[in-house]
Design an enzyme around this catalytic site. Structure first.
Site, short mmCIF file in Angstrom:
data_model
loop_
_atom_site.label_atom_id
_atom_site.label_comp_id
_atom_site.label_asym_id
_atom_site.label_seq_id
_atom_site.Cartn_x
_atom_site.Cartn_y
_atom_site.Cartn_z
N PRO A 2 0.83 -1.22 0.00
CG PRO A 2 -0.60 -1.50 1.79
CD PRO A 2 0.68 -1.98 1.24
CD GLU A 3 3.72 3.05 -3.88
OE1 GLU A 3 3.74 4.23 -4.27
OE2 GLU A 3 4.29 2.12 -4.49
CE LYS A 44 8.01 2.31 44.37
NZ LYS A 44 7.20 3.46 44.82
NE ARG A 100 -6.95 5.40 42.04
CZ ARG A 100 -6.27 6.03 42.99
NH1 ARG A 100 -5.87 5.38 44.05
NH2 ARG A 100 -5.99 7.29 42.86
NE ARG A 250 1.27 9.91 47.82
CZ ARG A 250 1.92 8.86 47.31
NH1 ARG A 250 2.98 9.04 46.58
NH2 ARG A 250 1.48 7.64 47.53
#
Length: 263
Positions: A2-3, A44, A100, A250
DNA sequence: ATGTTTGTTCCGAT
DNA sequence: CATCGGAACAAACA
């Protein structure tokens, strides 16, 4: 091959039929066929080393789970990505679940591994991390000790729960400026950090009241039963009522008697 | 209903 | 320009 005209044709058709469609799930069909060589950890991140120099990286953030399941087991809550695996003639699944959606999964090539590693400061469990280096990376971050400990580019592997317990164990006020820390205190902090993290590993992690953390088999950790100051009411050392306040947005627990701010 | 949450990234302010 | 701090991300729960 595909072009532009072919690609353009498809793009226009897709746009006409699919714009505003909601992607409900994505299935990657067959012939991926890469083998999981080894699973390790970078900071982590959970790192699956695959064949042909490819790596599949998961970050669980706050609520991510990776579950080893039999293929016919009913769906788990909050499934996001399912890998179907074959080993020793049996099939099973690895399910990445996350309520979440703060967690991440990505496929990277080997040359990007060093870039990933470069985002992080020394791993808190690394034997090569000396108290001198620990102190120097902390001091370089001109902020309070709790904020520095939580910055993964300063030192990697300490999260909010363990930062609270570490500071309590080291009798250090969370707002202590890093540049006021002496080498003796850095040694103490480093030793205590290793002790707390290793202990929590033996306890297979901490599962809070929301029951979010489970291991790869869906089982809870037990380290929440051994918290020193996090989520506690009274100081385990002197009985003083534990203070709770937001520090750098925090949740921060500390004993106002044992952890005095001196500077 | 509002406030809270194990983490990280981005953006505005300094 | 470098660094810091807070908002934002999104969902569940009390």
């Amino acid at each position: 091959m595909p072009e532009l005209p072919e690609v353009h044709t498809i793009a226009v058709d897709l746009n006409k039929h699919l714009s505003n469609a909601v992607i409900k799930s994505i299935e990657i069909k067959n012939n991926f066929n890469k083998k999981i060589i080894e699973v390790t950890r970078i900071s982590k991140n959970i790192v699956l080393e695959l064949s042909s120099e490819t790596f599949l990286i998961f970050h669980l953030a706050m609520t991510g789970r990776l579950l080893i399941r039999k293929s016919d087991r009913p769906n788990d809550d909050w499934e996001r990505i399912i890998l179907t695996l074959a080993k020793n003639g049996k099939t099973g699944q690895l399910r990445f679940c996350d309520t979440r959606m703060f967690g991440k999964a990505e496929v990277i090539k080997k040359e990007m591994i060093n870039k990933l590693k470069s985002k992080y400061g020394p791993d808190i469990l690394a034997d090569s991390l000396s108290p001198e280096e620990f102190l120097s990376v902390l001091v370089a971050k001109r902020t309070n000790i709790k904020n520095a400990l939580l910055d993964q580019s300063v030192v990697s592997g300490i999260g909010n729960i363990y930062a609270n317990d570490l500071l309590w164990m080291s009798k250090t006020h969370p707002l202590t400026k890093t540049n006021s820390i002496k080498i003796a205190k850095a040694k103490e902090l480093l030793n205590n950090a290793k002790e707390i993290i290793k202990e929590a590993i033996l306890h297979r992690g901490s599962t809070l009241s929301d029951k979010m953390f489970v291991d790869a088999f869906g089982k809870y950790g037990t380290h929440q039963n051994y918290f020193r100051v996090y989520d506690q009411r009274n100081c385990k050392n002197c009985g003083t009522k534990i203070k709770f306040e937001k520090i750098n947005s925090r949740g921060t627990y500390y004993c106002p008697t044992c952890q005095v701010l001196k500077q």
